[in-house]
Design a protein around this motif. Structure first.
Motif, PDB file in Angstrom:
ATOM      1  N   VAL A 137       0.206  87.048  48.510  1.00  0.00           N
ATOM      2  CA  VAL A 137       0.775  85.806  49.026  1.00  0.00           C
ATOM      3  C   VAL A 137       2.299  85.863  48.981  1.00  0.00           C
ATOM      4  O   VAL A 137       2.973  85.438  49.918  1.00  0.00           O
ATOM      5  CB  VAL A 137       0.229  84.579  48.255  1.00  0.00           C
ATOM      6  CG1 VAL A 137       0.983  83.316  48.646  1.00  0.00           C
ATOM      7  CG2 VAL A 137      -1.253  84.412  48.531  1.00  0.00           C
ATOM      8  N   ARG A 138       2.869  86.408  47.929  1.00  0.00           N
ATOM      9  CA  ARG A 138       4.339  86.517  47.849  1.00  0.00           C
ATOM     10  C   ARG A 138       4.895  87.410  48.961  1.00  0.00           C
ATOM     11  O   ARG A 138       5.956  87.127  49.507  1.00  0.00           O
ATOM     12  CB  ARG A 138       4.763  87.019  46.471  1.00  0.00           C
ATOM     13  CG  ARG A 138       4.696  85.938  45.437  1.00  0.00           C
ATOM     14  CD  ARG A 138       5.364  86.360  44.156  1.00  0.00           C
ATOM     15  NE  ARG A 138       5.530  85.203  43.295  1.00  0.00           N
ATOM     16  CZ  ARG A 138       5.403  85.230  41.986  1.00  0.00           C
ATOM     17  NH1 ARG A 138       5.106  86.365  41.377  1.00  0.00           N
ATOM     18  NH2 ARG A 138       5.581  84.138  41.278  1.00  0.00           N
ATOM     19  N   HIS A 139       4.185  88.458  49.281  1.00  0.00           N
ATOM     20  CA  HIS A 139       4.589  89.327  50.389  1.00  0.00           C
ATOM     21  C   HIS A 139       4.576  88.534  51.696  1.00  0.00           C
ATOM     22  O   HIS A 139       5.506  88.629  52.512  1.00  0.00           O
ATOM     23  CB  HIS A 139       3.648  90.536  50.461  1.00  0.00           C
ATOM     24  CG  HIS A 139       4.061  91.546  51.456  1.00  0.00           C
ATOM     25  ND1 HIS A 139       3.423  91.698  52.654  1.00  0.00           N
ATOM     26  CD2 HIS A 139       5.071  92.453  51.440  1.00  0.00           C
ATOM     27  CE1 HIS A 139       4.012  92.658  53.345  1.00  0.00           C
ATOM     28  NE2 HIS A 139       5.014  93.134  52.626  1.00  0.00           N
ATOM     29  N   PHE A 140       3.517  87.732  51.906  1.00  0.00           N
ATOM     30  CA  PHE A 140       3.434  86.874  53.090  1.00  0.00           C
ATOM     31  C   PHE A 140       4.578  85.853  53.102  1.00  0.00           C
ATOM     32  O   PHE A 140       5.184  85.605  54.149  1.00  0.00           O
ATOM     33  CB  PHE A 140       2.073  86.164  53.124  1.00  0.00           C
ATOM     34  CG  PHE A 140       1.987  85.081  54.154  1.00  0.00           C
ATOM     35  CD1 PHE A 140       1.912  85.394  55.498  1.00  0.00           C
ATOM     36  CD2 PHE A 140       1.992  83.750  53.776  1.00  0.00           C
ATOM     37  CE1 PHE A 140       1.840  84.389  56.451  1.00  0.00           C
ATOM     38  CE2 PHE A 140       1.921  82.741  54.715  1.00  0.00           C
ATOM     39  CZ  PHE A 140       1.842  83.062  56.068  1.00  0.00           C
ATOM     40  N   ILE A 141       4.890  85.269  51.964  1.00  0.00           N
ATOM     41  CA  ILE A 141       5.957  84.274  51.871  1.00  0.00           C
ATOM     42  C   ILE A 141       7.294  84.873  52.315  1.00  0.00           C
ATOM     43  O   ILE A 141       8.075  84.218  53.014  1.00  0.00           O
ATOM     44  CB  ILE A 141       6.050  83.682  50.452  1.00  0.00           C
ATOM     45  CG1 ILE A 141       4.853  82.769  50.182  1.00  0.00           C
ATOM     46  CG2 ILE A 141       7.359  82.927  50.241  1.00  0.00           C
ATOM     47  CD1 ILE A 141       4.723  82.306  48.739  1.00  0.00           C
ATOM     48  N   GLU A 142       7.574  86.095  51.927  1.00  0.00           N
ATOM     49  CA  GLU A 142       8.830  86.738  52.330  1.00  0.00           C
ATOM     50  C   GLU A 142       8.912  86.868  53.849  1.00  0.00           C
ATOM     51  O   GLU A 142       9.959  86.608  54.441  1.00  0.00           O
ATOM     52  CB  GLU A 142       8.983  88.100  51.655  1.00  0.00           C
ATOM     53  CG  GLU A 142       9.243  87.997  50.170  1.00  0.00           C
ATOM     54  CD  GLU A 142      10.413  87.088  49.818  1.00  0.00           C
ATOM     55  OE1 GLU A 142      11.498  87.227  50.439  1.00  0.00           O
ATOM     56  OE2 GLU A 142      10.249  86.222  48.943  1.00  0.00           O
ATOM     57  N   LYS A 143       7.817  87.246  54.488  1.00  0.00           N
ATOM     58  CA  LYS A 143       7.794  87.330  55.948  1.00  0.00           C
ATOM     59  C   LYS A 143       7.936  85.952  56.574  1.00  0.00           C
ATOM     60  O   LYS A 143       8.624  85.785  57.584  1.00  0.00           O
ATOM     61  CB  LYS A 143       6.522  88.008  56.426  1.00  0.00           C
ATOM     62  CG  LYS A 143       6.467  89.474  56.089  1.00  0.00           C
ATOM     63  CD  LYS A 143       5.215  90.106  56.626  1.00  0.00           C
ATOM     64  CE  LYS A 143       5.205  91.588  56.292  1.00  0.00           C
ATOM     65  NZ  LYS A 143       3.998  92.242  56.810  1.00  0.00           N
ATOM     66  N   LEU A 144       7.288  84.962  55.975  1.00  0.00           N
ATOM     67  CA  LEU A 144       7.361  83.596  56.483  1.00  0.00           C
ATOM     68  C   LEU A 144       8.781  83.045  56.372  1.00  0.00           C
ATOM     69  O   LEU A 144       9.277  82.393  57.293  1.00  0.00           O
ATOM     70  CB  LEU A 144       6.370  82.712  55.730  1.00  0.00           C
ATOM     71  CG  LEU A 144       6.225  81.266  56.184  1.00  0.00           C
ATOM     72  CD1 LEU A 144       5.780  81.206  57.641  1.00  0.00           C
ATOM     73  CD2 LEU A 144       5.235  80.538  55.289  1.00  0.00           C
ATOM     74  N   LYS A 145       9.455  83.310  55.268  1.00  0.00           N
ATOM     75  CA  LYS A 145      10.832  82.849  55.097  1.00  0.00           C
ATOM     76  C   LYS A 145      11.742  83.399  56.196  1.00  0.00           C
ATOM     77  O   LYS A 145      12.611  82.691  56.693  1.00  0.00           O
ATOM     78  CB  LYS A 145      11.373  83.267  53.725  1.00  0.00           C
ATOM     79  CG  LYS A 145      10.857  82.439  52.587  1.00  0.00           C
ATOM     80  CD  LYS A 145      11.441  82.910  51.260  1.00  0.00           C
ATOM     81  CE  LYS A 145      10.961  82.047  50.117  1.00  0.00           C
ATOM     82  NZ  LYS A 145      11.524  82.495  48.822  1.00  0.00           N
ATOM     83  N   ALA A 146      11.518  84.652  56.570  1.00  0.00           N
ATOM     84  CA  ALA A 146      12.338  85.273  57.609  1.00  0.00           C
ATOM     85  C   ALA A 146      12.005  84.737  58.999  1.00  0.00           C
ATOM     86  O   ALA A 146      12.821  84.829  59.908  1.00  0.00           O
ATOM     87  CB  ALA A 146      12.142  86.790  57.580  1.00  0.00           C
ATOM     88  N   SER A 147      10.820  84.153  59.147  1.00  0.00           N
ATOM     89  CA  SER A 147      10.327  83.745  60.459  1.00  0.00           C
ATOM     90  C   SER A 147      10.372  82.241  60.712  1.00  0.00           C
ATOM     91  O   SER A 147      10.543  81.818  61.848  1.00  0.00           O
ATOM     92  CB  SER A 147       8.885  84.232  60.603  1.00  0.00           C
ATOM     93  OG  SER A 147       8.275  83.744  61.754  1.00  0.00           O
ATOM     94  N   ALA A 148      10.217  81.430  59.677  1.00  0.00           N
ATOM     95  CA  ALA A 148       9.941  80.005  59.855  1.00  0.00           C
ATOM     96  C   ALA A 148      11.134  79.156  60.299  1.00  0.00           C
ATOM     97  O   ALA A 148      10.964  78.183  61.017  1.00  0.00           O
ATOM     98  CB  ALA A 148       9.356  79.425  58.582  1.00  0.00           C
ATOM     99  N   GLY A 149      12.307  79.480  59.833  1.00  0.00           N
ATOM    100  CA  GLY A 149      13.471  78.683  60.200  1.00  0.00           C
ATOM    101  C   GLY A 149      13.658  77.419  59.378  1.00  0.00           C
ATOM    102  O   GLY A 149      14.568  76.633  59.646  1.00  0.00           O
ATOM    103  N   ILE A 150      12.788  77.189  58.406  1.00  0.00           N
ATOM    104  CA  ILE A 150      12.914  76.055  57.491  1.00  0.00           C
ATOM    105  C   ILE A 150      12.639  76.573  56.073  1.00  0.00           C
ATOM    106  O   ILE A 150      12.081  77.653  55.916  1.00  0.00           O
ATOM    107  CB  ILE A 150      11.965  74.882  57.849  1.00  0.00           C
ATOM    108  CG1 ILE A 150      10.491  75.319  57.803  1.00  0.00           C
ATOM    109  CG2 ILE A 150      12.320  74.285  59.198  1.00  0.00           C
ATOM    110  CD1 ILE A 150       9.506  74.191  58.005  1.00  0.00           C
ATOM    111  N   PRO A 151      13.004  75.800  55.045  1.00  0.00           N
ATOM    112  CA  PRO A 151      12.743  76.259  53.671  1.00  0.00           C
ATOM    113  C   PRO A 151      11.246  76.470  53.409  1.00  0.00           C
ATOM    114  O   PRO A 151      10.405  75.693  53.870  1.00  0.00           O
ATOM    115  CB  PRO A 151      13.280  75.126  52.806  1.00  0.00           C
ATOM    116  CG  PRO A 151      14.274  74.416  53.659  1.00  0.00           C
ATOM    117  CD  PRO A 151      13.757  74.536  55.066  1.00  0.00           C
TER     118      PRO A 151
END
Length: 93
Positions: free
Chosen positions: A74-88
């Protein structure tokens, strides 16, 4: 402030969205977790549609509070999401 909640799994990712006050969450949909690029694209669409200001991702912990293999995934996914989402993006146990 509307918040998007994610429960990331190996097969599906559950999505919930809060009311405008951010106090009550309602289930929205389940998205296949693979391919990951499609999952991230759908999350970006939902963020835009619902005008979400933040994403909270559930972090699975072991019964003793430690992080195991599922939490690391999940932490690995979160890192990708942070780079992609555009929000906190924050993790939550």
């Amino acid at each position: 402030m509307r918040v998007l909640g994610l429960d990331h799994g190996t097969v599906r990712t559950g999505v919930a969205v809060s009311d405008e006050t951010g106090s009550i969450a309602f289930p929205l949909e389940q998205i296949p977790s693979e391919p990951e690029a499609r999952l991230l694209a759908r999350i970006r669409e939902i963020v835009a549609e619902k005008k979400a200001a933040r994403i909270v991702v559930g972090l699975p912990r072991n019964m003793d509070g430690s992080c195991g293999p599922a939490a690391e995934t999940v932490r690995h996914f979160i890192e990708k999401l942070k780079a992609s989402a555009g929000i906190p993006v924050v993790e939550w146990d």
